[in-house]
Enzyme design. Structure first.
Site, mmCIF file in Angstrom:
data_model
loop_
_atom_site.group_PDB
_atom_site.id
_atom_site.type_symbol
_atom_site.label_atom_id
_atom_site.label_comp_id
_atom_site.label_asym_id
_atom_site.label_seq_id
_atom_site.Cartn_x
_atom_site.Cartn_y
_atom_site.Cartn_z
ATOM 1 N N GLU A 154 0.826 -1.194 0.000
ATOM 2 C CA GLU A 154 0.000 0.000 0.000
ATOM 3 C C GLU A 154 0.869 1.255 0.000
ATOM 4 O O GLU A 154 1.954 1.284 0.571
ATOM 5 C CB GLU A 154 -0.935 -0.015 1.221
ATOM 6 C CG GLU A 154 -1.957 -1.130 1.090
ATOM 7 C CD GLU A 154 -2.969 -1.196 2.220
ATOM 8 O OE1 GLU A 154 -4.127 -1.511 1.928
ATOM 9 O OE2 GLU A 154 -2.623 -0.935 3.382
ATOM 10 N N CYS A 168 6.660 -7.160 6.959
ATOM 11 C CA CYS A 168 7.781 -6.664 7.767
ATOM 12 C C CYS A 168 8.200 -7.750 8.734
ATOM 13 O O CYS A 168 7.369 -8.503 9.239
ATOM 14 C CB CYS A 168 7.365 -5.411 8.543
ATOM 15 S SG CYS A 168 8.755 -4.604 9.381
ATOM 16 N N CYS A 197 7.039 -5.351 15.572
ATOM 17 C CA CYS A 197 6.670 -4.368 16.595
ATOM 18 C C CYS A 197 5.256 -4.700 17.075
ATOM 19 O O CYS A 197 4.370 -5.008 16.271
ATOM 20 C CB CYS A 197 6.739 -2.946 16.030
ATOM 21 S SG CYS A 197 8.415 -2.493 15.524
ATOM 22 N N CYS A 210 3.561 8.468 1.230
ATOM 23 C CA CYS A 210 4.115 7.491 2.166
ATOM 24 C C CYS A 210 4.311 6.175 1.416
ATOM 25 O O CYS A 210 3.362 5.548 0.962
ATOM 26 C CB CYS A 210 3.152 7.333 3.335
ATOM 27 S SG CYS A 210 3.714 6.166 4.577
ATOM 28 N N CYS A 240 -1.242 5.548 10.082
ATOM 29 C CA CYS A 240 0.012 4.927 10.494
ATOM 30 C C CYS A 240 -0.234 3.554 11.099
ATOM 31 O O CYS A 240 -1.072 3.391 11.974
ATOM 32 C CB CYS A 240 0.702 5.745 11.572
ATOM 33 S SG CYS A 240 1.113 7.355 11.038
ATOM 34 N N CYS A 298 1.891 -2.809 15.595
ATOM 35 C CA CYS A 298 1.818 -2.449 14.179
ATOM 36 C C CYS A 298 1.126 -3.543 13.361
ATOM 37 O O CYS A 298 1.455 -4.723 13.487
ATOM 38 C CB CYS A 298 3.229 -2.215 13.634
ATOM 39 S SG CYS A 298 3.236 -1.790 11.873
HETATM 40 N N1 SAH Z 1 9.894 0.246 9.901
HETATM 41 C C1 SAH Z 1 9.966 1.668 9.819
HETATM 42 C C2 SAH Z 1 9.015 2.214 8.818
HETATM 43 C C3 SAH Z 1 7.551 2.015 9.157
HETATM 44 S S1 SAH Z 1 7.014 3.564 9.653
HETATM 45 C C4 SAH Z 1 9.792 2.261 11.199
HETATM 46 O O1 SAH Z 1 9.516 1.517 12.126
HETATM 47 O O2 SAH Z 1 9.993 3.457 11.372
HETATM 48 C C5 SAH Z 1 5.541 3.345 10.362
HETATM 49 C C6 SAH Z 1 5.363 4.331 11.498
HETATM 50 O O3 SAH Z 1 4.052 4.131 12.031
HETATM 51 C C7 SAH Z 1 6.331 4.032 12.615
HETATM 52 O O4 SAH Z 1 6.699 5.151 13.337
HETATM 53 C C8 SAH Z 1 5.499 3.105 13.450
HETATM 54 O O5 SAH Z 1 6.006 2.966 14.722
HETATM 55 C C9 SAH Z 1 4.141 3.775 13.383
HETATM 56 N N2 SAH Z 1 3.054 2.873 13.716
HETATM 57 C C10 SAH Z 1 3.032 1.531 13.583
HETATM 58 N N3 SAH Z 1 1.869 1.023 14.007
HETATM 59 C C11 SAH Z 1 1.126 2.058 14.442
HETATM 60 C C12 SAH Z 1 -0.199 2.166 14.967
HETATM 61 N N4 SAH Z 1 -0.977 1.107 15.124
HETATM 62 N N5 SAH Z 1 -0.650 3.401 15.277
HETATM 63 C C13 SAH Z 1 0.134 4.486 15.068
HETATM 64 N N6 SAH Z 1 1.378 4.434 14.574
HETATM 65 C C14 SAH Z 1 1.880 3.237 14.261
#
Ligand code: SAH
Length: 366
Positions: free
Chosen positions: A95, A115, A119, A108, A342, A122
Site C-alpha cells: 500500500e 515486515c 513491533c 508514504c 500509520c 503495528c
Molecule cells: N519500519 C519503519 C518504517 C515504518 S514507519 C519504522 O519503524 O519506522 C511506520 C510508522 O508508524 C512508525 O513510526 C510506526 O512505529 C508507526 N506505527 C506503527 N503502528 C502504528 C499504529 N498502530 N498506530 C500508530 N502508529 C503506528
C-alpha cells in the site's frame, strides 16, 4: 510482476543507468534523457522518446523494459487522503498513501512486502514478512502517484515530500531503497531536496551509519520508549540494538550536518508508554541530539490489545517535552476511514514467515 531476463530500466538509478549505457557502447548522457522521459514526463513508451535514435530505441526495445507494479485499487478518504493497493507479484500487494495538506503533499511509500521486525502495535507486523521490494517497485509507487496527481486538477494535490514510512523496514532493504531515493532526489527525476525525503527506521544501527555515508536524507527514528525494558517489548529490534547504541548512531548521523534534525516518532499507547515520568526520561535521553518529537496517536489494529492514550494524556506528555525546549508535534490521524493511517497498512501479504510459523505449529500438533 513476472520475472523476465530483460533489464528493467526502472531498477536503475541515474548512476547505474549511465553505467548501463556505457557498457552497451552508448554515451552516458543517454541516462539523463531516459530519466527525464520516464520520471519527469511520465513517459515509458520508447517510441515517444524522440531524442533517442531509432537504432537505440530498437536496441532498448529488445534488451530492456519499463516494468511497473500494477494498481489494483485506489481509495479516497473523506479527508482527501489517497490509498493505492499495488500488486507486486502473484497475490502480494503493498500500500502507498498520499496525504494532502494545505502547504504540502506527502507520499508514504512502502519498502518491503510485510515486515520482519514484529513491533507489537503495528498491523504490518501481524502480516509477517515476504520479501524486499525492488528499486522499480519502490520508485514505481512514486511514478504512479506522481502521474495520478499530475492529472488531477486540484492544485493542492501536489507531491512535495516523500516518507519511507509505509510497510516494511527500509534499512533492511538498503540496496534497493537507496537507488530509489537517489531518483527521488535527482534534478532530472523528482527533484526533491534531501530535507523532503525522509526515511523512517525502527533503529537498525548499521543501516543508519550506511545511510549517513551513502545517502544522507532526513532521518526519522521510531523510538516509542525511552527505556530499554519497555522498548524491548514494543520494538523487539531493541534487543539487538539497544537505546545507547541507537542514540549514538543518531549523534553520528547529525554530526556531519549540524543543521539537520532527527525526528523521533513516539506512538502514544494508553497506560504503556505515556506517563509524565517517561516523558522526562525521553527528554533526558535526547539531550545533545538536534531532535524533534512527533507524537503519534495510536491507531487500533486487530490482534493487539493496546488502546490510544486520551487526548489529555498526550497534552501532558507533550508539555513536558516542550518545556525542555524540544519541538514537539502531534501527528494528525489521516485517512483512518480507509485504513490508511500509520500502522494500518497491510496490503495483501503471502508471508513466508507467517506460513513457516503455521507449518511449525501444524507439525508440532501432528
Ligand atoms: N519500519 C519503519 C518504517 C515504518 S514507519 C519504522 O519503524 O519506522 C511506520 C510508522 O508508524 C512508525 O513510526 C510506526 O512505529 C508507526 N506505527 C506503527 N503502528 C502504528 C499504529 N498502530 N498506530 C500508530 N502508529 C503506528
Amino acid at each position: 510482476m513476472p520475472v523476465t531476463s530483460r533489464v528493467n530500466l526502472l531498477d536503475l538509478d541515474p548512476g547505474a543507468l549511465a553505467r548501463y549505457f556505457e557498457d552497451t557502447g552508448e554515451r552516458a548522457y543517454r541516462a539523463t534523457q531516459i530519466v527525464k522521459w520516464v520520471h519527469q514526463q511520465g513517459i515509458t513508451a520508447l517510441d515517444s522518446m524522440t531524442n533517442l535514435s531509432r537504432g537505440l530505441r530498437e536496441q532498448l526495445a529488445r534488451d530492456t523494459e519499463f516494468r511497473l507494479p500494477e494498481v489494483v485499487s485506489l481509495q479516497e478518504s473523506d479527508d482527501g487522503t489517497l490509498k493505492w493497493l499495488i500488486r507486486v507479484d502473484n497475490g502480494n500487494c503493498i500500500e502507498t498513501v498520499f496525504i494532502p495538506e494545505a502547504e504540502r503533499g506527502t507520499l508514504c511509500v512502502s519498502s518491503q512486502v510485510g515486515c520482519a521486525l514484529n513491533c507489537s502495535f503495528c498491523a504490518t507486523a501481524k502480516q509477517g514478512f515476504s520479501r524486499n521490494l525492488s528499486t522499480a517497485e519502490i520508485i514505481g509507487q512514486v511514478w504512479i502517484a506522481a502521474r495520478y496527481l499530475g492529472q488531477t486538477p486540484k492544485t493542492h494535490r501536489h507531491l512535495t515530500n516523500i516518507v519511507l514510512m509505509g510497510m516494511g523496514e527500509p534499512l533492511l532493504n538498503f540496496d534497493n531503497v537507496v537507488p530509489a531515493m537517489r531518483l527521488m532526489l535527482d534534478d532530472n527525476a523528482y527533484n526533491l531536496g534531501r530535507k523532503r525525503v525522509t526515511l523512517s527506521t525502527a533503529g537498525l544501527v548499521p543501516g543508519i551509519d550506511r545511510l549517513r555515508e551513502q545517502c544522507p536524507v532526513s532521518l526519522a527514528v521510531s523510538l516509542h520508549a525511552p527505556l530499554d525494558d519497555l522498548r524491548d517489548e514494543l520494538v523487539p529490534l531493541n534487543r539487538t540494538y539497544p537505546l545507547s547504541e541507537l542514540l549514538a548512531a543518531c549523534r553520528r548521523y547529525v554530526g556531519d550536518s549540524p543543521h539537520d534534525q532527527i525526528t523521533f516518532e513516539y506512538v502514544m499507547l494508553d497506560g504503556i508508554n505515556d506517563s509524565v515520568a517517561l516523558a522526562r526520561d525521553l527528554v533526558r535521553i535526547l539531550r545533545g541530539i538536534p531532535a524533534k518529537v512527533n507524537l503519534i496517536p495510536f491507531n487500533r489494529i486487530a490482534g493487539a490489545d493496546y488502546g490510544p492514550s486520551p487526548h489529555a494524556t498526550i497534552l501532558k506528555f507533550r508539555e513536558e517535552i516542550v518545556k525542555a525546549g524540544i519541538v514537539t508535534t502531534t501527528r494528525k490521524t489521516r485517512g483512518d476511514d480507509i485504513d490508511a493511517a500509520c500502522g494500518q497498512l497491510v496490503g495483501r501479504v503471502n508471508a513466508k514467515a507467517a506460513r513457516h510459523r503455521e507449518l511449525a505449529s501444524n507439525t508440532a500438533g501432528a
